[in-house]
Design a protein around this motif. Structure first.
Motif, mmCIF file in Angstrom:
data_model
loop_
_atom_site.group_PDB
_atom_site.id
_atom_site.type_symbol
_atom_site.label_atom_id
_atom_site.label_comp_id
_atom_site.label_asym_id
_atom_site.label_seq_id
_atom_site.Cartn_x
_atom_site.Cartn_y
_atom_site.Cartn_z
ATOM 1 N N HIS D 263 54.131 37.878 35.838
ATOM 2 C CA HIS D 263 54.125 38.696 34.378
ATOM 3 C C HIS D 263 52.820 38.135 33.457
ATOM 4 N N SER D 264 53.013 36.831 33.719
ATOM 5 C CA SER D 264 51.571 36.089 32.911
ATOM 6 C C SER D 264 50.221 36.546 33.371
ATOM 7 N N ILE D 265 50.205 36.580 34.739
ATOM 8 C CA ILE D 265 48.892 37.155 35.296
ATOM 9 C C ILE D 265 48.683 38.598 34.916
ATOM 10 N N ASN D 266 49.673 39.316 35.010
ATOM 11 C CA ASN D 266 49.502 40.851 34.783
ATOM 12 C C ASN D 266 49.276 40.974 33.047
ATOM 13 N N CYS D 267 49.753 40.194 32.307
ATOM 14 C CA CYS D 267 49.478 40.228 30.787
ATOM 15 C C CYS D 267 48.178 39.880 30.526
ATOM 16 N N ALA D 268 47.528 38.724 31.552
ATOM 17 C CA ALA D 268 46.182 38.165 31.005
ATOM 18 C C ALA D 268 45.217 39.409 31.701
ATOM 19 N N LEU D 269 45.426 39.925 32.831
ATOM 20 C CA LEU D 269 44.637 41.002 33.186
ATOM 21 C C LEU D 269 44.516 42.253 32.528
ATOM 22 N N HIS D 270 45.566 42.721 31.654
ATOM 23 C CA HIS D 270 45.803 43.891 31.068
ATOM 24 C C HIS D 270 46.278 43.717 29.565
#
Lengths: 283, 283, 283, 283
Positions: D263-270
């Motif tokens: 979730h942290s990666i998804n939020c950082a990417l988008h």
């Protein structure tokens, strides 16, 4: 010879009115709700289903995020609440086989139901509630795995824990492939596991268990010959053994349906808890 | 304060003889078998285990193909056979939680047990046998999932199906990390689920169920403080809650142990069937 | 418009001889082997498949123990061996999605393939062999999960490890429901993943990868309209999106097929090792 | 000889200042963030880690619903964002083995990362966004399964798709059992898979891949002898092979950590998409 577990599909086969069968339909947001009440033995024979109430909720397509709408959740929760006793322990039983994907709806749903019978007091306090309804859950497996009729196992457990009512969740057979995963049937007549796939097992009902039985099902399979008959517009008789088929994306279908049914049950059992908290707790 | 479910580890803590406790050891091929019999209440208190028989089979390392030897299989099968009644239905119960890998030994073993109660006659004929012993299997889940004590569920089912004996399979706690997955304990004293991990549940025993209970367990976890104490050679008290640990390769350990125990039970129940056929049927 | 990935089903649609297409059939024990060779572009257009060899092995029913016969295993192994280069690294690639049961044949097969490239010398010695053929295995996932065409991933890996040949394993679409899980197609023409389910992806072939590509597939899905057309004996056009269906027992079907294909590949790669040892090592 | 993959645990072993190593600590809500920068070769040797930045986020206990706080999510997301290039394709690579629970963090995290490279334009439009950052995901398995070093597979894919940066996610070893599942380390120095468990593999770093490599890890195992040494307060040398252990509730720990990291990666990417929508899309 059409195979289906859905009362509404049996009803559709009769264009005219059926004595002893009442039905009406409402729409709540994007969900369509069909209520069928079989009131007499004559009606039961016409629809080949035991007398009682059958509520069918037709789900709209998933939204662009792959989720069901709030209307759908609230509609299912309300129908379950209407049939449940006001108080007392509710035992949810997930029927089916975890090792056969289209048959795993019951156990998968059971795995997301919050069991509170053993912690109702303490946990309510942790959550800042004055009380929490006692709930128990079981997924007993199927005859082929256990060597024991599911009805026998359930009757043994009911005698020990004395619930106010039992909810059984099971995968169903539908006549139409487009209904698979898109329809929820809720009934107060109990269930005959495996009936839709031609593998009748011992009935699970109030008559057998001695307490009200609410059954919740979602169609996940369709008989190949029934499917062909419908697409062809005429009766097609399959040679050899009947073969039940299921969509290629059955894993997603089961996961979505299990999430939807379990969340609806959790919300119906614990109306004082915020739905988001129930979702988080269910894992 | 040493945590262990193994009678042999409790015995090892006493260098001298213990009144009311007899033990002796034999070697069969590459398997070492330790029999401990607790004959008196005094012996039971000394070992902190109920009176009865405890048979421990120490497994040699897996061979270069990753498999257990024939000696191991035969030894376990024979010990189970000795404790089982000659005739009648055997109900195997896999205790534990499929969603916690080190606790999944029971349910995983249960999934490989051949259920024959519902097909004993027909299936025997298919296989060219005159008869097949009736066997039933259940994996009821754990209190945290179901809200019901496993002992209550099992008692309810025992009342319904009336087995000649019950076999319970469970994951255990060991004192020594090198015993994890390498030791099988078979006992006729029943079991207190969760005892080894400090989470005592209702006892499952002949006293409670009214029929003989044979318990089979394999250690899969060790208490971190116990482990440290053993490695350090002196008592280490863990601060805070005790923490149970398990080896990194716990998935393989559980799979191997479940295959071994289930195959031993299947062979003990169906001595007339070729072991290879039982392996194939178990899937 | 018939959906099928099987050359033999395309061949069956033409009652007469087809220029540029040769076929003949043999029987080995209880296995039926159909060889089709498409020799010209004309033949390729007639069958809508690239020119090359297509070997189809029709499996008999499972025996009463639920296992395939020795004849079947040996036949598949021999056909694979005939197409493989004699020496050098073989890279097996399991195509498909582990999260969609009917699409999981490739990854599941890959999980049972013995990787030896990194241990060929040492491990051969442990097993008492003078050498062991180097084998590598990959299950790269599908475009929807990775955002990358499987062909791109595979091409990148082929450049790094330089195999003598690539084996790709994939789930296929069949015209007839009774062939699902009962037919193995082996070909030297490569593969277009998703072709059978109307979701064409980048071709994986010798032309693209620069090394021979042997593809092995088992049908696991059938188009609902194709199924209905066949049962009805006339063309039925499905409204809306095509829907691929799969039998209710798809989990067992996939597990059996993955075991069969992986064991055949392992035997073809390591003819000096006893098949039982390969089975044990594959876990 | 202490086994740990955490820079902060190496730092803790030195009570005094270390030339070439800077560190400071801040607190964001209930999350504690420790930044360590190794600036010189001398510092690298002292801490036995390559020069670069190491950010450790210590997680507070889960709340009463079993979830992480908003502070934790935002802190991890911000640290990832700081290290990522502003534009271009990001390839996330989940290292580890799905069949070994404590090693499955990488593949499980990868399974929740939204792949958009193949649909960035269309999907952005469906969601009402002007654009969506291209993201790709891969979980290549481990050397024992594939016969190929993960670094080789990744290098092959990087050459084909040309990402602006690579994120690798892996399970780590910690010195202290209480840090397992409770600590996230983010670094720009790449990774040596298996280093913490004594099974060094080919390095995965900017030097090898030619693009920036951001590694994200969570400790999931601890060496039994290290654990005992810490509990005993003195060095304990384990006899025989080192044994890595993991908590009994490792399945839950991995699931929580994979959800948090993905979730942290998804939020950082988008960053333009609502976090709730990303959660729903990730399934």
């Amino acid at each position: 010879m059409i195979r289906t577990d859905l009362a509404m599909e049996r009803r559709e086969m009769h264009p005219q009115e059926i004595p002893g069968v009442r039905s009406h339909e409402i729409t709540v947001g994007d969900a369509r709700i069909i209520r069928i009440e079989i009131e007499t033995e004559e009606g039961a024979q016409a629809l080949q289903k035991p007398a009682g109430q059958y509520i069918t909720i037709e789900l709209p397509a998933l939204n662009e995020l792959g989720a069901f709408s709030e209307d759908v959740l609230v509609s299912i929760k309300n129908e379950i609440s209407r049939l449940l006793p006001r108080e007392g322990l509710i035992l949810t039983c997930g029927l089916g086989n975890t090792q056969i994907t289209p048959d795993a709806l019951g156990p998968k749903t059971a795995s997301y139901i919050l069991a509170t019978r053993h912690i109702a007091g303490d946990f309510a306090q942790t959550l800042g509630l004055s009380s929490l309804r006692p709930a128990a859950v079981i997924a007993p497996g199927v005859l082929g795995q256990t060597g024991i009729e599911t009805g026998e196992i359930l009757a043994g457990i009911v005698q020990k824990v004395g619930p106010a009512a039992v909810i059984v969740v099971d995968a169903l057979a539908s006549r139409r492939i487009e209904r698979l995963g898109k329809t929820v049937q809720i009934s107060n007549t109990g269930i005959v596991p495996g009936a839709g796939v031609g593998n009748h097992r011992q009935e699970i009902s109030e008559a057998v268990l001695g307490v009200p039985v609410i059954s919740i099902g979602v169609p996940t399979v369709v008989d190949a010959a029934t499917l062909a008959s419908d697409l062809a517009g005429r009766d097609i008789v399959s040679q050899g053994e009947p073969m039940m088929v299921t969509p290629r994306d059955i894993d997603t279908l089961i996961e979505h349906a299990a999430r939807l049914i379990s969340h609806s049950i959790n919300c119906a059992l614990h109306p004082d808890m915020p739905p988001e908290d129930l979702l988080t707790l269910a894992g």
